[in-house]
Every structure is written in C-alpha cells, then in structure tokens.
Design a protein around this motif. Structure first.
Motif, short mmCIF file in Angstrom:
data_model
loop_
_atom_site.label_atom_id
_atom_site.label_comp_id
_atom_site.label_asym_id
_atom_site.label_seq_id
_atom_site.Cartn_x
_atom_site.Cartn_y
_atom_site.Cartn_z
N TYR A 19 -10.43 -45.40 26.07
CA TYR A 19 -9.44 -44.32 26.01
C TYR A 19 -8.78 -44.21 24.64
CZ TYR A 19 -5.68 -47.79 26.56
OH TYR A 19 -4.82 -48.84 26.39
N SER A 20 -8.98 -45.23 23.76
CA SER A 20 -8.35 -45.17 22.45
C SER A 20 -8.86 -43.99 21.63
CB SER A 20 -8.59 -46.48 21.69
OG SER A 20 -9.97 -46.62 21.39
N THR A 21 -10.09 -43.55 21.88
CA THR A 21 -10.63 -42.40 21.14
C THR A 21 -9.98 -41.10 21.57
OG1 THR A 21 -12.39 -42.18 22.77
CG2 THR A 21 -12.85 -43.53 20.83
N LYS A 22 -9.22 -41.14 22.68
CA LYS A 22 -8.56 -39.93 23.17
C LYS A 22 -7.09 -39.88 22.79
CE LYS A 22 -11.71 -39.64 27.13
NZ LYS A 22 -11.82 -39.61 28.60
N LEU A 23 -6.63 -40.85 21.98
CA LEU A 23 -5.24 -40.83 21.53
C LEU A 23 -5.00 -39.66 20.60
CD1 LEU A 23 -4.68 -44.63 20.78
CD2 LEU A 23 -3.81 -43.34 22.73
N PRO A 24 -3.77 -39.09 20.59
CA PRO A 24 -3.49 -37.98 19.67
C PRO A 24 -3.60 -38.44 18.22
CG PRO A 24 -1.48 -38.78 20.74
CD PRO A 24 -2.62 -39.44 21.43
N VAL A 25 -4.03 -37.51 17.37
CA VAL A 25 -4.29 -37.80 15.96
C VAL A 25 -3.10 -37.35 15.11
CG1 VAL A 25 -5.77 -37.31 13.97
CG2 VAL A 25 -6.77 -37.59 16.25
N ILE A 26 -2.70 -38.20 14.16
CA ILE A 26 -1.73 -37.77 13.14
C ILE A 26 -2.39 -37.90 11.77
CG2 ILE A 26 0.29 -38.40 14.52
CD1 ILE A 26 0.59 -40.84 12.66
N LYS A 27 -2.07 -36.98 10.89
CA LYS A 27 -2.68 -36.97 9.56
C LYS A 27 -1.76 -37.68 8.57
CE LYS A 27 -5.25 -32.69 10.32
NZ LYS A 27 -5.52 -31.32 9.84
N VAL A 28 -2.32 -38.68 7.89
CA VAL A 28 -1.58 -39.44 6.88
C VAL A 28 -2.41 -39.46 5.60
CG1 VAL A 28 -0.40 -40.86 8.59
CG2 VAL A 28 -2.59 -41.63 7.65
N TRP A 29 -1.85 -40.06 4.56
CA TRP A 29 -2.56 -40.15 3.29
C TRP A 29 -2.31 -41.53 2.68
CZ3 TRP A 29 1.27 -36.73 4.55
CH2 TRP A 29 2.53 -36.95 4.01
N LYS A 30 -3.11 -41.83 1.68
CA LYS A 30 -2.96 -43.12 1.01
C LYS A 30 -1.61 -43.21 0.32
CE LYS A 30 -7.90 -43.88 0.25
NZ LYS A 30 -8.98 -44.07 -0.76
N ILE A 32 1.25 -43.54 1.66
CA ILE A 32 2.31 -42.80 2.34
C ILE A 32 3.54 -43.70 2.45
CG2 ILE A 32 1.61 -43.53 4.67
CD1 ILE A 32 2.40 -40.75 5.66
N THR A 33 4.73 -43.11 2.42
CA THR A 33 5.97 -43.89 2.53
C THR A 33 6.41 -43.93 3.99
OG1 THR A 33 7.41 -41.99 2.20
CG2 THR A 33 6.68 -43.17 0.22
N PRO A 34 7.15 -44.97 4.38
CA PRO A 34 7.68 -45.03 5.76
C PRO A 34 8.53 -43.81 6.12
CG PRO A 34 7.93 -47.17 4.68
CD PRO A 34 7.45 -46.21 3.63
N ARG A 35 9.27 -43.28 5.14
CA ARG A 35 10.10 -42.10 5.43
C ARG A 35 9.23 -40.89 5.77
NH1 ARG A 35 15.33 -41.65 4.68
NH2 ARG A 35 15.48 -43.31 3.10
N ASP A 36 8.12 -40.71 5.01
CA ASP A 36 7.20 -39.61 5.31
C ASP A 36 6.58 -39.79 6.69
OD1 ASP A 36 7.64 -38.34 2.91
OD2 ASP A 36 6.02 -39.39 1.88
N LEU A 37 6.24 -41.03 7.02
CA LEU A 37 5.65 -41.33 8.33
C LEU A 37 6.65 -41.02 9.44
CD1 LEU A 37 3.17 -42.44 9.78
CD2 LEU A 37 4.15 -44.73 9.56
N GLY A 38 7.93 -41.32 9.20
CA GLY A 38 8.96 -41.01 10.19
C GLY A 38 9.07 -39.52 10.45
N GLN A 39 8.92 -38.73 9.39
CA GLN A 39 8.98 -37.27 9.57
C GLN A 39 7.77 -36.77 10.35
OE1 GLN A 39 9.58 -35.27 5.85
NE2 GLN A 39 11.25 -36.62 5.26
N ILE A 40 6.59 -37.36 10.08
CA ILE A 40 5.38 -36.93 10.80
C ILE A 40 5.50 -37.26 12.29
CG2 ILE A 40 2.91 -37.36 11.04
CD1 ILE A 40 2.85 -37.86 7.99
N LEU A 41 6.02 -38.46 12.60
CA LEU A 41 6.17 -38.88 14.00
C LEU A 41 7.45 -38.34 14.63
CD1 LEU A 41 5.06 -42.63 13.68
CD2 LEU A 41 3.77 -40.77 14.76
N ASN A 42 8.33 -37.76 13.79
CA ASN A 42 9.62 -37.24 14.25
C ASN A 42 10.46 -38.35 14.90
OD1 ASN A 42 11.56 -35.27 14.58
ND2 ASN A 42 10.77 -34.59 16.56
#
Length: 650
Positions: A19-30, A32-42
């Motif tokens: 089922y791990s292949t069915k997890l929702p996808v989030i787009k990140v980049w090399k 990336i800062t924790p603050r940017d990741l927080g905004q992506i995950l809200n």
C-alpha cells in the motif's frame, strides 16, 4: 530445505509494503529547507521537527541528506517526487524571456523625429497649444474641457520639421499616465498659465521630467489674459527648481498665447533647436522596439493600442509581444485615421491585430513567429505565478511566526494557571456574525486602459471606515452580459466611463434592477461614487440648539411641603420647547443637563416660548439651583445624514 524456507520467509517479510505505493505524493527538491517543507505539508515547525526526530538545527537550513528527507516524509504518510527548485525555475524563465536589444552601433543610427510631451496643470492650455500647432480642434472633442487620454500623433511643422507630440492629461487623477508620457519622451514642453502660475500638477510634471532626465522647455501660456504676469510666473518657476535663462539658468521660456496663436513660431524654433542639440537618432533596422501609449477595445475593430516606435521599422505582418499580450499587425493607422504601410522610429501608430489587450506603458518587442510569441506569453504568465507564490510564501512565513509566538505565550500562561482554565479573549463568534457591514460594490468599465487606471488610482485613495468600497470587476470596452451577472450577484453599481451601453443590456439591467451610470468626466464619476457611499450610511442622532434663555433671577415655588427652585428667564434666541433637552451653563461650564418638569408663561403652562418672551422654568432635577446670568440652552435630538470624508485630490 529449512534454511531456504527461512530465507524465503525473511525475504518475504522485508519486502516493501504494497500500500506504500498508493500514498499521496508531495513534490520536493534538493536542499529543501524544513520551513519550505512545512508549507508544502501545511503543518507547523513542531510537527516537522518531530518527523526528523528533533534532529533539525534551523528551519532555514537546507536538508542535504535525501535519505533522511525520504524517511521523514514517509513518517508523514506521503511519498516524495523530486522536482526542480522553484527559485531556479524562475531564473530559467527569465533566461528564456525576450528583452530589448543592446545599444546599436553608431554606424546604424539615423536621425528620427523627436518625441515631445506636452505637460502641465489642468486647464493651462496644453491641448489648445497642440490644436494651434496641428491646425485642428482637439479641445472640442474632450469632455469637460480636459484631456482624459494620452494623445500621440506626428505633426509636420511649417519649418518642414516633423515632431511626434504626446498630449498628457493635467488632471490629478492621471498622474500615472503623465509619468508614462515623461518616460518615453525626448523633450518636455511644460505649459504654465501666466495668470495662474505654478500649480500642483505643474510641480508634479517637473518632478517626473527630472526623474526621466528629460530636457524641459517652458511655454508661458495665456499672455493675453488681463491677469497675466510673466515675471511672477518666472519667479515661481525658479522657486520649484527651474533655472530659466532670464535669471541665469539654461532653461528656455517662450511667452505665448495658444488661443490667439501668438508667438508660436518662436516656440517651434526653440523646440527644433533643442532637438538638433540633442542629436536624436535611432536604429531603423532589426526587430521592432516600441512603447504602448494607450490601449482600448473597439466594437468593430477589436483590440487596439497606440504605440510609439523606438527602434526598428514596423510593418504589416510583424508579430509583437507586449507584457502578456501578443498579436500580428493586421493594420496600422495614424492619428488622422490614414492607413500606414510602415512606421519608423519616432512616429506613433494605432495597431490592430492583438489577441489580448496590452496595458498602457508596456514595452513592445517584435519576435520571429507567433509560436515564439505564445511561448514568451506563457513563460511570463508562469513567472508572474511564481513571483506571486514567492510573495505569498513570505506572508505565510510571517503569519506562521506570529501564530507560533501567540501559541507559545498562551501555552506559558496556561501552564502558569495550572488547573484554572484560560478565558477566551475578545468577542464571541456570534457577535461577529451579527455585525452587518455597510458596503458599496462597484464595477468600472472604461474606453481605454489609461482612463480605467486613472479611475482605479483615484478610488485607491478612499480610506473611510464608515462604508466599505468593493471593486468587483473592472475592464475595457462596452458593458456586457457578464458584467450584468456580476452586478446582480454582488448588488453592484456599474460605472461606464466614456463607453456605450447596448440597448438590450440597458433593458435587461432595468428589469433586474441594476444601476448603470454613464460618465465622460472623471471627477463627476467620483462625485457620484461619493453620493452612493453617503446614501448607504444610516442617519445619526445629533443635538441641535433650538433656543437659548438667560436666567434673570431664581425664585421658589411651594409644592406641598417643598420649595422648588424656579428660573425666571428671558428667551434671547430661537424657541424654548418643554419637550426639549436642556443644558445649564454657568461661567462657560455645563453645570447640569436634563429635561424640564414645567415651562410657564405668566401663570399658564405652555409648550413653547419664543424670542424676547419671559417665562418660568423648572428642571426635572429639583436639587439644581440657578444664579442670575446663567444660560439655559434648549436642544433637540434630530436625525442627520452622514457624509464620507474622502478627498480624492481634485
């Protein structure tokens, strides 16, 4: 066999969960800062820190270990997809955009007509001067006697020299249009009335010309006026930093009368001489570069814009890009509506063939094909979205930081209180829901881009809290069915500035109760907006003085076993009313305010006392005593209409 089975079971146990292949996808980049990741995950930074097992050092420090990043995101219940850093994408878009060419080689430069902008205060005679130079009657075409668009046209003077003139509005609302006029011009002719002297928009025009580093030539107009004072006008010019020749400076001044065409030859000679000294030249070859002076929508001809060519030669079939609009030149016309085959540097033309309407002030650049034009428009739109996202990102970070601080303060207070609950701060939600706000929703439709921009700039100066002003929609061109739908949804008033409203639209608007208000002078439109705002305000209760009396003496009247103080008065102003509200004033101070219990003339109880009549007056509060010389004011509470205090600068 047993060992193989055990290995097989181990391998089976360590296989990835399906089922791990069915997890929702989030787009990140090399990186990336924790603050940017927080905004992506809200999510907040506390949550992000927990995902990384509290091993983060700083919210803005890049995460270089991709395995660590993948594990943290898996803990959040997501899968990752690597994409390019949006910041790098913005740079990539900028690299693929088109820009004006580098300066041309001197061997390619040839003389071109100078672009001259006429600037100055409203009603100082700018358009009348152009009328005299052009031998036309532009003034008669302008509503309210003021210019409300930038007019661009080329004139062959009597000296055979060709000059392209820009007539900019002098009205306060058109400051942005005047700013564009100064930025695309070679010479500024500043028109100053000899009877008025230097005014507000004169000073603003001087500032714009200096910012654009454009030479100034001063035309002192209306010398035929009985109140004309040329020397006083020159002194006023000196006070605003214009060093005129007569006072030791290098700026030419030419006294003229545009209305009676006096001394115009001297102005033309000074203008041609100034242009020769500047040695104005341009490159007539290569891709076209121009500036949008004005744009509009014509019912029959479509989207049109007036441009001034700065470089290259514009011909029919050229593909142009201006901002996020593009088009292939279908037809070119001059100011007299004559069809042109080509437009060279220094000349203006009205262009047909735009897919979208370009904004006034945009730089126009020629490209090789429509395919390239579309590509440029798409990447500019993407660039705007990325820039908007970056701006939103900054705001989100600030808000998140504010919420974090607020949360920490409340948490400290909560721990300090222990078992006691933290009381809710501020009004409850129900109080907000019952708060009915007064607002005026409006839709603006104008004939050209510059006029709409000027109206919007004026409306931006509105800052009253009594009634909110909501701009639902604005656009260029006639009123459409879509405008009516919006107006009906938001209960908006439609303001049509110098545009026609089809009869079918009018009839439909009347049926559904939508107000369409046509105007052709901007200050009249703004005055009507004021009236609409005022009409929505509820009346307020105010106190008005309806009468005034002077206490002559105090005497006491027996009522049962009590002696009641009574004021013997004379009405000296207006009318005293028994039902009124009274203020007792002694030595300039209000001693008491309240109602009456009795008002008598001689021995009769009366309802009113007129001026110069004497009366006896008792207050409802029997403990108040009077002194000779006291003043009693009779006031009435009346409903009075409120007015918005809004100064748009007119």
């Amino acid at each position: 066999m047993y060992k193989k089975r055990k290995d097989a079971e181990n391998r089976k146990f360590t296989r990835p969960i399906e089922y791990s292949t069915k997890l929702p996808v989030i787009k990140v980049w090399k990186n990336i800062t924790p603050r940017d990741l927080g905004q992506i995950l809200n999510r907040d930074m506390n949550y992000i820190s927990q995902l990384f097992l509290n091993n983060l050092k700083h919210p803005n420090e890049p995460i270089e270990d991709m395995k660590l990043l993948q594990q943290a995101i898996r803990r959040s219940g997501h899968r990752i997809e690597i994409q390019a850093n949006p910041t790098n994408k913005l740079k990539e878009l900028e690299d693929r955009d088109i820009y004006p060419r580098p300066p041309a080689d001197k061997s390619l430069l040839r003389p071109r007509p100078p672009v001259v902008t006429i600037m100055g205060h409203v009603d100082h005679g700018k358009t009348t001067l152009l009328d005299a130079l052009r031998h036309s009657s532009i003034v008669e075409k302008e509503f309210g006697g003021i210019t409300q668009h930038i007019g661009a046209f080329s004139i062959v003077l009597d000296s055979s020299a060709t000059v392209t003139f820009l007539d900019t509005p002098g009205h306060a609302a058109f400051s942005a249009m005047r700013a564009r006029g100064a930025n695309i011009t070679d010479i500024v002719v500043l028109v100053v009335a000899a009877d008025d002297g230097v005014m507000e928009q004169t000073v603003e025009s001087v500032r714009m010309a200096k910012q654009a580093k454009v030479p100034i030539l001063i035309a002192i107009n209306k010398i035929d006026s009985p109140k004309a004072d040329i020397e006083r006008t020159k002194r006023m010019l000196l006070e605003v930093g214009l060093q005129v020749e007569d006072m030791g400076g290098d700026i030419q001044t030419v006294p003229i009368s545009a209305l009676k065409k006096q001394n115009l030859n001297s102005l033309i000679e000074a203008l041609v001489l100034q242009a020769e000294l500047l040695e104005i030249k341009a490159d007539y070859t290569g891709l076209v570069e121009a500036v949008v002076v004005e744009s509009k929508i014509d019912i029959h001809r479509g989207k049109l814009c007036t441009i001034v060519v700065k470089r290259g030669t514009l011909r029919k079939g050229c593909v142009l890009v201006a901002g996020t609009a593009f088009g292939r030149v279908r037809l070119m016309r001059d100011a007299d509506n004559n069809i042109l085959n080509e437009v060279t540097p220094g000349y203006s033309a009205e262009i047909e063939g735009w897919k979208e309407l370009p904004s006034a002030g945009e730089i126009v650049l020629e490209v090789d094909s429509e395919k390239r034009a579309r590509e440029v428009v798409y990447l500019r739109e993407d660039k705007k979205k990325l820039e908007k996202a970056e701006e939103d990102k900054v705001i989100v970070i600030q808000k998140a930081e504010e919420h974090r601080k607020e949360y920490e303060e409340k948490l400290k207070l909560k721990r300090k209180l222990g078992r006691y609950k933290l009381k809710q701060q501020g009004p409850r939600k129900s109080e907000y829901e019952n708060d009915d706000k007064i607002n005026l929703s409006i839709i603006i439709k104008g004939d050209v881009d510059g006029s709409v921009e000027a109206i919007l700039d004026t409306l931006d100066t509105y800052d009253s809290n009594l009634c909110e002003m909501d701009l639902v929609h604005y656009g260029i061109g006639p009123i459409t069915k879509g405008d009516l739908d919006l107006a009906q949804t938001f209960k908006a008033v439609i303001y049509a500035f110098n545009v026609e409203c089809p009869n079918k639209i009018k009839e439909e608007a009347e049926q559904v109760g939508i107000s369409i208000k046509p105007f052709n002078v901007i200050y009249k439109l703004v005055d009507d907006v004021k009236e609409e705002l005022n009409s929505r305000l509820p009346p307020i209760e105010v106190e008005e003085i309806c009468g005034e009396a002077v206490v002559l003496q105090q005497f006491e009247i027996n009522q049962g076993k009590k002696k009641i103080p009574t004021a013997g008065c004379r009405c000296v102003k207006g009318t005293l009313k028994k039902s009124g509200f009274y203020k007792l004033i002694r030595n300039g101070e209000i001693i008491h305010a309240g109602s009456l219990s009795s008002l008598r003339h001689i021995k009769n109880e009366v309802d009113t006392i007129k001026t110069n009549l004497e009366c006896g007056l008792q207050l409802a509060d029997k403990s108040i005593t009077f002194q000779q010389g006291d003043t009693l004011q009779c006031l009435e509470k009346v409903l009075k209409a409120q007015e918005i205090t809004w100064d748009p600068g007119f």
